[in-house]
Design an enzyme around this catalytic site. Structure first.
Site, PDB file in Angstrom:
ATOM      1  N   GLU A 114      44.309  49.956  31.345  1.00  0.00           N
ATOM      2  CA  GLU A 114      44.574  51.035  32.299  1.00  0.00           C
ATOM      3  C   GLU A 114      44.893  52.364  31.616  1.00  0.00           C
ATOM      4  O   GLU A 114      45.969  52.927  31.778  1.00  0.00           O
ATOM      5  CB  GLU A 114      45.684  50.603  33.260  1.00  0.00           C
ATOM      6  CG  GLU A 114      45.198  49.436  34.083  1.00  0.00           C
ATOM      7  CD  GLU A 114      46.193  48.908  35.095  1.00  0.00           C
ATOM      8  OE1 GLU A 114      47.372  48.821  34.776  1.00  0.00           O
ATOM      9  OE2 GLU A 114      45.755  48.565  36.203  1.00  0.00           O
ATOM     10  N   GLU A 158      42.415  40.176  34.840  1.00  0.00           N
ATOM     11  CA  GLU A 158      43.625  39.840  35.599  1.00  0.00           C
ATOM     12  C   GLU A 158      43.174  39.372  36.974  1.00  0.00           C
ATOM     13  O   GLU A 158      42.296  39.984  37.584  1.00  0.00           O
ATOM     14  CB  GLU A 158      44.549  41.052  35.767  1.00  0.00           C
ATOM     15  CG  GLU A 158      45.129  41.545  34.467  1.00  0.00           C
ATOM     16  CD  GLU A 158      46.014  42.787  34.617  1.00  0.00           C
ATOM     17  OE1 GLU A 158      46.617  42.994  35.690  1.00  0.00           O
ATOM     18  OE2 GLU A 158      46.080  43.551  33.643  1.00  0.00           O
TER      19      GLU A 158
HETATM   20  C1  GAL Z   1      47.713  45.510  36.614  1.00  0.00           C
HETATM   21  C2  GAL Z   1      48.250  45.830  35.237  1.00  0.00           C
HETATM   22  C3  GAL Z   1      49.317  44.874  34.794  1.00  0.00           C
HETATM   23  C4  GAL Z   1      50.318  44.675  35.890  1.00  0.00           C
HETATM   24  C5  GAL Z   1      49.616  44.193  37.117  1.00  0.00           C
HETATM   25  C6  GAL Z   1      50.535  44.002  38.284  1.00  0.00           C
HETATM   26  O1  GAL Z   1      47.135  46.624  37.176  1.00  0.00           O
HETATM   27  O2  GAL Z   1      47.220  45.828  34.298  1.00  0.00           O
HETATM   28  O3  GAL Z   1      49.936  45.364  33.652  1.00  0.00           O
HETATM   29  O4  GAL Z   1      50.923  45.874  36.175  1.00  0.00           O
HETATM   30  O5  GAL Z   1      48.675  45.142  37.523  1.00  0.00           O
HETATM   31  O6  GAL Z   1      51.589  43.185  38.020  1.00  0.00           O
END
Ligand code: GAL
Length: 955
Positions: A421, A497
């Site tokens: 990010e 993620e």
């Molecule tokens: C994503 C980010 C993570 C964490 C997650 C939410 O956007 O890459 O570091 O913030 O969201 O828990």
């Protein structure tokens, strides 16, 4: 004229780390992190420490050897000063805790001053030596014996300084000044606690003449021949020996072809032990032969498509923060392996290097991420984002280079990630270009590169199931630039993620996994995230709890968003991890008729390491068991095995087949269960009803049950509320919690419309509704006697146009506090919800009411047991048996859903005078809307006509 906001730049008083966007000065070139037999001295332990509230208040002359630090505090290194009584932790997710005013940071900038005296051990060689810092958060300057060695940034990266000429046998003084914030903090906006200090080890390492500066092990595997090629690049003359491969004294740089080697993979992490020898030192090597490539649009290891069953791992210890211990690292790796995890993304920075040694050894694929995030620039529409500002290019390249150089010799590292990010921009493109050149043997990842122009894998976070499916079919919407689109369409896909494991959840894991298995392009991903970053604290009366954002009085914070792991802060597995293990199982078992089908989902191994055990239970009591003879199923193959002839059974009976380790492995002992399946072989017999008259005294004048045999009870009555989970609670406007509260589902009232007594029993008609709306639910309770028991059929009919799902469709009743021991036959042993129930198995279990609870560090709905056939609650005051017709969902607590909803930490929950029992038809699913998609339609609990039956028998 300089713009006003730059007026302070370069004032004489400000030290370089606070005024420069450069990454540092005076440092040695980055190199591979490796053990060696060169003498080394650990400088960990107790240091002298002083915290200044701002750089301008730093102590004059503190780095002078003669400075008197006798009045200073003591601080443990490695560690964070905020966790040792100096200042306090602060948590923000996206937002910077300082003004968005790059590259400046406020004058209120806590500055830690460290001092450590040391003597050289006897026999320490004269000459070169380096001081190695493996992690200092965030910007630091180092002095040895009063002379400045240099300064550095890059909190989670290794920095080395030349120390040799300044060393003396006795009374060396090392002084380090650490600023909490610096221009580099703009590059370190990861979603985690702001914690400062020297949090990884500090070591003095001798560099005898002829020691290696850097080396790069290239160990490739050719899956077409089974051969390996080994070549070690060094910057000094060196020789290589690998006795197992018959290599001895091979000059470094010379490629060695080995006709047959065992390749390294996460499934079979074969390492060959060797030695790299130079005139100055010997370096033990652990060599894993493997080749990573993107071929025909697929990510391959050793020529085969792999499936990443991954998790995102931040480093965490609830007492020590990111200063994790060797035990923490090993615990993480062992727990991952035991839960069928095969991959880790080191979100969002290089971990302690020892962690990667463990990944090599135990077998985990690593997506190694650079220490970079600039997420907080989103609030300004990415204006002035460092990623596209040439002033930051040296710092960003420096971070990437130090990531790759440090970890390049780990076979477990299969992908490099530019960071997380950080938007888009020329600096990221330059980083990708540098990696491609330096290490063409590993693909490059960066999710923020929207059209994947500079990377080798297409990566997304929190895509919905439908989006993943479209990508799997190559039907994703095109990017703006046709050439970038063509490039992206040729790439494998992964979710860096997904399935946000915050609080109770995630739901919907199975559906993702099925997509990864169905579409070759979808090569899995990394669940967010491994561990809750809660900080251990105690109430004034000594009860432990885990603190989250806001618990330290931070003016700006993001609450419990820091608690989104599969394990609790103390590494207790959450139900989400148990679910993940079942979903990630690398063998799938299914019973149909008299056969068991074993589908091997491994990419490289057969099933010879597994043993298949079966057991038969009637009402949860063992009847028979045995071991199945199953042939070795090849990777990605499937075999059907005839089941033994089972003995006759009376009553509901289940066959369970478990795949367990046949022998000990490095990560679990023989008998460890890898996968299971259940199959019902005989259904429950239903007893005929024995009509009996009801006792009017058992009900009050509103038709509510108040007595059951000798037990005082209250209810049951219709109850639809649940303490919202983090996934219900999301801040999105369409969060179900907001919709529920807008309707008033947390404060419904009950109105008896009428009650009729007859020979057959009692019928109570009610309307249940919140204030200020014409929506409601008609609930009719049909009570009848059944031998010594009471039978209740509930019928519910919605009144009005319901547009929101219901939290629950259930009953709530109060029973005496003494009935604290619960035994049940049904789903267990842990909690389960409609979209998170793959780990559930039908059996007979016992829990106390206390053990029933899942102690989410942020209290919320928990503990639901599904498909309960019967449950018995017993204790000093007698007993109560509750039976479903056929099943119900059960929850028992010493507090109400409203208490659970109001609590902010588990220590807020106080046992009441009764036990509250929920007897539900269904609950709304969990989903993963705390970050990502909500509950899938098939798990959504809509307000619709419903009816269910329960039977109460006093014991
Ligand atoms: C994503 C980010 C993570 C964490 C997650 C939410 O956007 O890459 O570091 O913030 O969201 O828990």
């Amino acid at each position: 004229m300089a713009p006003e906001h730059e007026a302070g730049r370069g004032t004489a008083a400000a030290p370089a780390p606070l005024t420069s966007t450069d990454p540092g000065a005076g440092r040695r070139a980055p190199r591979a992190d490796a053990p060696s037999d060169a003498p080394a001295l650990s400088l960990d332990g107790t240091w002298r420490f002083h915290l200044a509230d701002r750089p301008g208040h730093a102590t004059p002359g503190f780095a002078e050897p003669g400075f008197d630090d006798g009045g200073w505090s003591r601080l443990e290194v490695p560690g964070h000063w905020q966790l040792q009584g100096h200042g306090s932790p602060a948590y923000t997710n996206v937002r910077y805790p300082f003004p968005l005013d790059p590259p400046f940071v406020p004058d209120e900038n806590p500055t830690g001053e460290y001092r450590r005296r040391f003597d050289l051990p006897p026999g320490w060689p004269e000459g070169e030596a380096v001081l190695r810092f493996r992690g200092v958060d965030s910007a630091f300057t180092v002095w040895l014996n009063g002379t400045e060695l240099g300064w550095s940034t890059g909190s989670r990266l290794t920095t080395e300084f030349d120390a040799g000429p300044l060393l003396r046998p006795h009374g060396n003084v090392l002084a380090v000044r650490v600023h909490q914030f610096s221009p580099a903090s703009y590059l370190e906006d990861q979603d985690m606690w702001w914690l400062s200090g020297i949090f990884r080890d500090v070591t003095l390492i001798a560099r005898p003449p002829g020691s290696v500066g850097d080396f790069f092990v290239h160990a490739d595997y050719d899956h077409t021949t089974g051969g390996g090629t080994l070549r070690v690049e060094t910057d000094v003359p060196a020789t290589l020996s690998v006795p197992e491969l018959g290599l001895s004294g091979v000059p470094a740089g010379q490629p060695c072809r080995i006709p047959s080697v065992h390749p390294w993979s996460a499934e079979l992490p074969r390492l060959y032990h060797g030695t790299l020898s130079t005139a100055g030192e010997r370096i033990p090597l652990r060599i894993g032969f493997r080749t990573v490539a993107v071929r025909d649009g697929l990510l391959t290891v050793n020529g085969r498509r792999i499936l990443l069953r991954g998790v995102n791992r931040h480093e965490w210890n609830p007492g020590r923060g990111r200063a994790v211990t060797a035990d923490d690292m090993l615990a993480d790796v062992l727990m991952m392996k035991r839960h069928n995890v095969n991959a880790v993304r080191t979100s969002h920075y290089p971990p302690h290097p020892d962690f990667l040694d463990l990944c090599d050894e135990y077998g985990l694929y690593v997506l190694a991420e650079c220490d970079l995030e600039t997420h907080g620039f989103t609030v300004a529409g990415w204006r002035r984002n460092p990623s596209d500002d040439p002033r930051w290019r040296p710092a960003m390249l420096d971070r990437m280079c130090r990531t790759v150089e440090r970890d390049k010799n780990h076979p477990s590292v299969v992908l490099w990630s530019l960071g997380n990010e950080a938007g888009t921009g020329g600096n990221l493109a330059a980083m990708a270009g540098w990696v491609h050149e330096r290490d063409p043997g590993r693909p490059v990842h960066y999710e923020g590169d929207g059209d994947s122009r500079h990377v080798d894998v297409y990566s997304r976070m929190y895509a919905t199931h439908a989006e993943v499916e479209a990508i799997g079919r190559y039907e994703e919407p095109p990017t703006a630039d046709p050439s970038a689109d063509a490039h992206r369409r040729g790439l494998p896909f992964l979710l860096c993620e997904y399935a946000h494991a915050m609080g109770n959840g995630p739901g919907g894991l199975l559906e993702y996994q099925r997509l990864f298995e169905r579409y070759p392009r979808c090569q899995g991903g990394f669940v967010w995230e491994w561990i809750d970053h809660g900080i251990r604290r105690h109430t004034p009366d000594g009860r432990e709890f885990f603190a989250y954002g806001g618990d330290f009085g931070e003016p700006l914070h993001d609450g419990n968003f820091v608690l989104d792991g599969l394990v609790f802060p103390d590494r207790t597995p959450s139900p989400g991890l148990t679910e993940l293990k079942a979903v990630f199982a690398p063998v799938r078992l299914a019973v149909e008729g008299t056969r068991l089908t074993v589908t091997n989902l491994h990419d490289f191994t057969g099933t010879a390491h597994l043993r298949f055990r079966w057991s038969l239970e009637t009402e949860g009591e063992p009847v028979a068991e045995g071991v199945l003879r199953a042939e070795d199923v090849p990777p990605q193959g499937s075999v059907a095995v005839e089941l033994p002839v089972l003995p006759p059974v009376a009553g509901e009976s289940w066959l369970t087949v478990r795949a367990e380790l046949a022998g000990d492995t490095a990560w679990a002992a023989a008998g460890h269960e890898v996968a299971f399946t259940q199959h019902r072989v005989a259904a429950r017999r239903t007893e005929p009803r024995r009509p009996a008259p009801l006792d009017r005294d058992d009900f009050d004048d509103s038709g509510t049950l108040v007595r059951l045999g000798g037990l005082r009870v209250r209810g049951p009555r219709l109850d639809v509320w649940r303490a919202p989970t983090d996934n219900d609670r999301t801040t999105n406007a369409d969060a179900v919690e907001s919709r529920w509260r807008a309707l008033g589902l947390h404060r419904v009232t009950h109105r008896v419309i009428g009650q009729e007594w007859s020979d057959g029993g009692l019928v109570v008609r009610t309307r249940v509704a919140p204030a200020a709306t014409d929506l409601g639910l008609f609930a009719t309770y049909h009570w009848a006697g059944d031998g010594p028991a009471l039978l209740l059929r509930v019928e519910v009919r919605p009144d009005g146009e319901w547009t929101a799902p219901l939290p629950r469709m259930g009953l709530r009743m109060a029973v005496p506090a003494g009935l604290g021991e619960v035994e049940w036959f049904g789903g267990g042993p842990g909690e389960a919800y409609a979209d998170s129930c793959q780990a559930m198995r039908i059996g007979r279990y016992r829990r106390t009411v206390e053990e029933w609870q899942t102690p989410y560090p942020m209290p919320q709905e928990n503990g639901n047991r599904r498909q309960v056939r019967w449950a018995e609650l017993r204790g000093g005051d007698g007993g109560l048996r509750i039976e479903g017709a056929p099943v119900f969902d059960l929850t028992v607590r010493r507090w109400t859903s409203e208490d659970l909803d109001a609590a902010r930490h588990p220590t807020d929950l106080v046992p009441g005078a009764v036990i509250w029992v929920n007897l539900d038809l269904a609950q709304h699913g969990l989903g993963t809307a705390s970050c990502g998609p909500g509950v899938l339609p098939e798990y959504t609990l809509t307000a619709a006509p419903a009816s269910w039956t329960v039977r109460f028998l006093p014991l």
